[in-house]
Scaffold this motif. Structure first.
Motif, PDB file in Angstrom:
ATOM      1  N   ILE A 150     -36.101 -10.922 -10.982  1.00 32.35           N
ATOM      2  CA  ILE A 150     -34.646 -10.840 -11.098  1.00 32.35           C
ATOM      3  C   ILE A 150     -34.036 -11.525  -9.883  1.00 32.35           C
ATOM      4  O   ILE A 150     -34.542 -11.365  -8.762  1.00 32.35           O
ATOM      5  N   ILE A 151     -32.947 -12.268 -10.084  1.00 34.07           N
ATOM      6  CA  ILE A 151     -32.367 -13.010  -8.963  1.00 34.07           C
ATOM      7  C   ILE A 151     -30.841 -12.999  -9.027  1.00 34.07           C
ATOM      8  O   ILE A 151     -30.248 -12.974 -10.114  1.00 34.07           O
ATOM      9  N   CYS A 152     -30.232 -12.989  -7.840  1.00 33.54           N
ATOM     10  CA  CYS A 152     -28.779 -13.115  -7.730  1.00 33.54           C
ATOM     11  C   CYS A 152     -28.474 -13.886  -6.452  1.00 33.54           C
ATOM     12  O   CYS A 152     -29.357 -14.111  -5.618  1.00 33.54           O
ATOM     13  N   ILE A 153     -27.229 -14.274  -6.280  1.00 32.88           N
ATOM     14  CA  ILE A 153     -26.806 -14.992  -5.083  1.00 32.88           C
ATOM     15  C   ILE A 153     -25.519 -14.364  -4.570  1.00 32.88           C
ATOM     16  O   ILE A 153     -24.631 -14.007  -5.346  1.00 32.88           O
ATOM     17  N   LYS A 154     -25.467 -14.186  -3.244  1.00 28.02           N
ATOM     18  CA  LYS A 154     -24.268 -13.624  -2.604  1.00 28.02           C
ATOM     19  C   LYS A 154     -23.938 -14.480  -1.405  1.00 28.02           C
ATOM     20  O   LYS A 154     -24.683 -14.517  -0.428  1.00 28.02           O
ATOM     21  N   TRP A 155     -22.835 -15.216  -1.483  1.00 28.77           N
ATOM     22  CA  TRP A 155     -22.429 -15.988  -0.312  1.00 28.77           C
ATOM     23  C   TRP A 155     -21.004 -15.576   0.088  1.00 28.77           C
ATOM     24  O   TRP A 155     -20.211 -15.157  -0.732  1.00 28.77           O
ATOM     25  N   GLY A 156     -20.761 -15.679   1.382  1.00 27.99           N
ATOM     26  CA  GLY A 156     -19.461 -15.248   1.867  1.00 27.99           C
ATOM     27  C   GLY A 156     -19.364 -13.724   1.892  1.00 27.99           C
ATOM     28  O   GLY A 156     -20.367 -13.005   1.822  1.00 27.99           O
ATOM     29  N   THR A 157     -18.138 -13.235   1.973  1.00 27.55           N
ATOM     30  CA  THR A 157     -17.900 -11.796   2.131  1.00 27.55           C
ATOM     31  C   THR A 157     -17.070 -11.200   1.005  1.00 27.55           C
ATOM     32  O   THR A 157     -16.625 -10.055   1.106  1.00 27.55           O
ATOM     33  N   LEU A 158     -16.842 -11.942  -0.079  1.00 28.31           N
ATOM     34  CA  LEU A 158     -16.046 -11.413  -1.186  1.00 28.31           C
ATOM     35  C   LEU A 158     -16.697 -10.177  -1.793  1.00 28.31           C
ATOM     36  O   LEU A 158     -16.027  -9.193  -2.129  1.00 28.31           O
ATOM     37  N   PHE A 159     -18.021 -10.213  -1.943  1.00 25.99           N
ATOM     38  CA  PHE A 159     -18.772  -9.087  -2.495  1.00 25.99           C
ATOM     39  C   PHE A 159     -19.603  -8.439  -1.391  1.00 25.99           C
ATOM     40  O   PHE A 159     -20.370  -9.116  -0.708  1.00 25.99           O
ATOM     41  N   GLY A 160     -19.475  -7.133  -1.244  1.00 34.52           N
ATOM     42  CA  GLY A 160     -20.243  -6.404  -0.236  1.00 34.52           C
ATOM     43  C   GLY A 160     -21.652  -6.115  -0.714  1.00 34.52           C
ATOM     44  O   GLY A 160     -22.020  -6.379  -1.867  1.00 34.52           O
ATOM     45  N   PRO A 161     -22.490  -5.540   0.163  1.00 33.21           N
ATOM     46  CA  PRO A 161     -23.884  -5.248  -0.200  1.00 33.21           C
ATOM     47  C   PRO A 161     -24.007  -4.242  -1.329  1.00 33.21           C
ATOM     48  O   PRO A 161     -25.023  -4.226  -2.030  1.00 33.21           O
ATOM     49  N   GLU A 162     -22.980  -3.393  -1.535  1.00 33.63           N
ATOM     50  CA  GLU A 162     -23.058  -2.404  -2.614  1.00 33.63           C
ATOM     51  C   GLU A 162     -23.144  -3.067  -3.987  1.00 33.63           C
ATOM     52  O   GLU A 162     -23.737  -2.506  -4.913  1.00 33.63           O
ATOM     53  N   TYR A 163     -22.582  -4.266  -4.133  1.00 32.53           N
ATOM     54  CA  TYR A 163     -22.694  -4.980  -5.406  1.00 32.53           C
ATOM     55  C   TYR A 163     -24.156  -5.325  -5.702  1.00 32.53           C
ATOM     56  O   TYR A 163     -24.615  -5.219  -6.840  1.00 32.53           O
ATOM     57  N   VAL A 164     -24.883  -5.767  -4.671  1.00 31.38           N
ATOM     58  CA  VAL A 164     -26.300  -6.091  -4.840  1.00 31.38           C
ATOM     59  C   VAL A 164     -27.095  -4.824  -5.136  1.00 31.38           C
ATOM     60  O   VAL A 164     -27.931  -4.796  -6.053  1.00 31.38           O
ATOM     61  N   ASN A 165     -26.847  -3.770  -4.380  1.00 34.55           N
ATOM     62  CA  ASN A 165     -27.603  -2.529  -4.563  1.00 34.55           C
ATOM     63  C   ASN A 165     -27.373  -1.921  -5.941  1.00 34.55           C
ATOM     64  O   ASN A 165     -28.313  -1.426  -6.581  1.00 34.55           O
ATOM     65  N   ARG A 166     -26.143  -1.948  -6.415  1.00 34.74           N
ATOM     66  CA  ARG A 166     -25.846  -1.366  -7.727  1.00 34.74           C
ATOM     67  C   ARG A 166     -26.408  -2.223  -8.852  1.00 34.74           C
ATOM     68  O   ARG A 166     -26.833  -1.697  -9.885  1.00 34.74           O
ATOM     69  N   LEU A 167     -26.429  -3.537  -8.653  1.00 30.86           N
ATOM     70  CA  LEU A 167     -27.073  -4.406  -9.632  1.00 30.86           C
ATOM     71  C   LEU A 167     -28.579  -4.149  -9.652  1.00 30.86           C
ATOM     72  O   LEU A 167     -29.186  -4.026 -10.726  1.00 30.86           O
ATOM     73  N   TYR A 168     -29.176  -4.067  -8.485  1.00 30.63           N
ATOM     74  CA  TYR A 168     -30.618  -3.780  -8.391  1.00 30.63           C
ATOM     75  C   TYR A 168     -30.962  -2.476  -9.105  1.00 30.63           C
ATOM     76  O   TYR A 168     -31.914  -2.416  -9.908  1.00 30.63           O
ATOM     77  N   SER A 169     -30.207  -1.428  -8.837  1.00 29.38           N
ATOM     78  CA  SER A 169     -30.472  -0.140  -9.474  1.00 29.38           C
ATOM     79  C   SER A 169     -30.290  -0.228 -10.982  1.00 29.38           C
ATOM     80  O   SER A 169     -31.110   0.282 -11.756  1.00 29.38           O
ATOM     81  N   GLY A 170     -29.224  -0.881 -11.420  1.00 26.64           N
ATOM     82  CA  GLY A 170     -28.970  -0.999 -12.856  1.00 26.64           C
ATOM     83  C   GLY A 170     -30.077  -1.733 -13.582  1.00 26.64           C
ATOM     84  O   GLY A 170     -30.484  -1.352 -14.691  1.00 26.64           O
ATOM     85  N   VAL A 171     -30.602  -2.788 -12.959  1.00 28.27           N
ATOM     86  CA  VAL A 171     -31.683  -3.553 -13.584  1.00 28.27           C
ATOM     87  C   VAL A 171     -32.951  -2.714 -13.645  1.00 28.27           C
ATOM     88  O   VAL A 171     -33.608  -2.619 -14.692  1.00 28.27           O
ATOM     89  N   ARG A 172     -33.322  -2.101 -12.552  1.00 29.82           N
ATOM     90  CA  ARG A 172     -34.598  -1.376 -12.555  1.00 29.82           C
ATOM     91  C   ARG A 172     -34.559  -0.131 -13.440  1.00 29.82           C
ATOM     92  O   ARG A 172     -35.588   0.309 -13.936  1.00 29.82           O
ATOM     93  N   ARG A 173     -33.372   0.410 -13.644  1.00 32.61           N
ATOM     94  CA  ARG A 173     -33.245   1.555 -14.547  1.00 32.61           C
ATOM     95  C   ARG A 173     -33.275   1.137 -16.017  1.00 32.61           C
ATOM     96  O   ARG A 173     -33.460   1.982 -16.898  1.00 32.61           O
ATOM     97  N   ASN A 174     -33.107  -0.141 -16.286  1.00 32.33           N
ATOM     98  CA  ASN A 174     -32.986  -0.588 -17.669  1.00 32.33           C
ATOM     99  C   ASN A 174     -34.026  -1.631 -18.063  1.00 32.33           C
ATOM    100  O   ASN A 174     -33.856  -2.335 -19.065  1.00 32.33           O
ATOM    101  N   LEU A 175     -35.091  -1.730 -17.285  1.00 29.37           N
ATOM    102  CA  LEU A 175     -36.255  -2.529 -17.662  1.00 29.37           C
ATOM    103  C   LEU A 175     -37.495  -1.647 -17.605  1.00 29.37           C
ATOM    104  O   LEU A 175     -37.729  -0.975 -16.601  1.00 29.37           O
ATOM    105  N   LYS A 176     -38.260  -1.658 -18.661  1.00 32.42           N
ATOM    106  CA  LYS A 176     -39.451  -0.804 -18.745  1.00 32.42           C
ATOM    107  C   LYS A 176     -40.673  -1.538 -18.208  1.00 32.42           C
ATOM    108  O   LYS A 176     -41.712  -1.626 -18.869  1.00 32.42           O
ATOM    109  N   ARG A 177     -40.561  -2.076 -17.018  1.00 34.80           N
ATOM    110  CA  ARG A 177     -41.630  -2.852 -16.402  1.00 34.80           C
ATOM    111  C   ARG A 177     -41.340  -2.951 -14.906  1.00 34.80           C
ATOM    112  O   ARG A 177     -40.195  -2.753 -14.469  1.00 34.80           O
TER     113      ARG A 177
END
Length: 266
Positions: free
Chosen positions: A7-34
């Motif tokens: 799984i991959i994402c990109i975050k440049w600049g400061t528009l999105f804080g680290p919580e966006y990455v963490n919540r995306l990470y959690s959402g993906v791992r909770r919804n993939l059975k692997r």
């Protein structure tokens, strides 16, 4: 042995804080059975969960002519995502990536998107382009294999000004049209990737009812306005995009992340 999902994402600049990455990470791992490997390309890694693998945000050798063309197209800062397509970006990686923009919320099983159309570049049909009868993918969710689709990086690197000009400064147009030209493109089914403003909270019903999560939605995209922090408690920044408070958004984006990763990361 179950295949690992990259799984991959990109975050440049400061528009999105680290919580966006963490919540995306959690959402993906909770919804993939692997098992998953989750990568974030960024120059600001502070506050990102330690299980996320950080990739440095590069300055591409073709950035100067690319940025010159983007300035003409009035799309400064666009097309940074092309750095994710570089072959060999992660030397020990095997198989495809499933990529996400940060302004999305995972709400359902991602297995069908991960496993669909092997060997193809997969994106959802862009809402506006589809309405106008034009063939362009939307860049919020994208699946590709760097071993098979290195042309997404190499073509831009070889002729950056021309490629940006042809794509009119749009990364999603560049990506999807390149794939279509080579016959390796597949649309993700519309009901799986939905728009908060068009599908969940359309005008004028947004003034009468709370946003509705579509039953088959696996990913909800918050392109444009409102973004997730605005929509959680209700949004009044626009007559057309007005939104009442959204309980299911709070549950999927905040509450389940905190239950999964802990308060410090959610």
């Amino acid at each position: 042995m179950t295949e690992t999902a990259n799984i991959i994402c990109i975050k440049w600049g400061t528009l999105f804080g680290p919580e966006y990455v963490n919540r995306l990470y959690s959402g993906v791992r909770r919804n993939l059975k692997r098992p998953i490997r989750f990568y974030c390309m960024t120059e600001h890694a502070e506050g990102i969960h330690p299980d996320v693998e950080i990739l440095p945000l590069p300055i591409e050798p073709f950035s100067e002519p690319m940025n010159a063309a983007l300035a003409v197209a009035n799309r400064q800062g666009a097309m940074r995502k092309v750095s994710l397509f570089k072959p060999g970006l992660v030397p020990d990686l095997e198989g495809p990536y499933l990529g996400f923009d940060l302004d999305v919320v995972i709400t359902g099983d991602l297995e069908p998107i991960w496993s669909m159309a092997p060997g193809k570049i997969c994106m959802r049909h862009d809402w506006t382009e589809k309405r106008k009868g034009r063939p362009t993918g939307h860049g919020s969710v994208f699946r590709f294999d760097p071993a098979e689709h290195g042309f997404l990086y190499e073509d831009l690197a070889a002729n950056p000004y021309k490629e940006v000009e042809i794509a009119r400064g749009s990364e999603q147009r560049y990506t999807s049209h390149k794939a279509m030209e080579r016959g390796v493109f597949e649309y993700i089914p519309d009901p799986w990737v939905v728009s908060f403003k068009y599908d969940c909270n359309p005008f004028p019903m947004n003034w009468l009812r709370r946003p509705k999560l579509q039953p088959e939605a696996k990913v909800v995209c918050f392109h444009g306005r409102p973004k997730m922090p605005d929509a959680v408690d209700g949004y009044n920044g626009s007559f057309i995009r007005h939104a009442k408070a959204c309980d299911w958004l709070r549950e999927h984006w905040i509450d389940r992340t905190r239950a999964d990763l802990g308060e410090a990361w959610g």
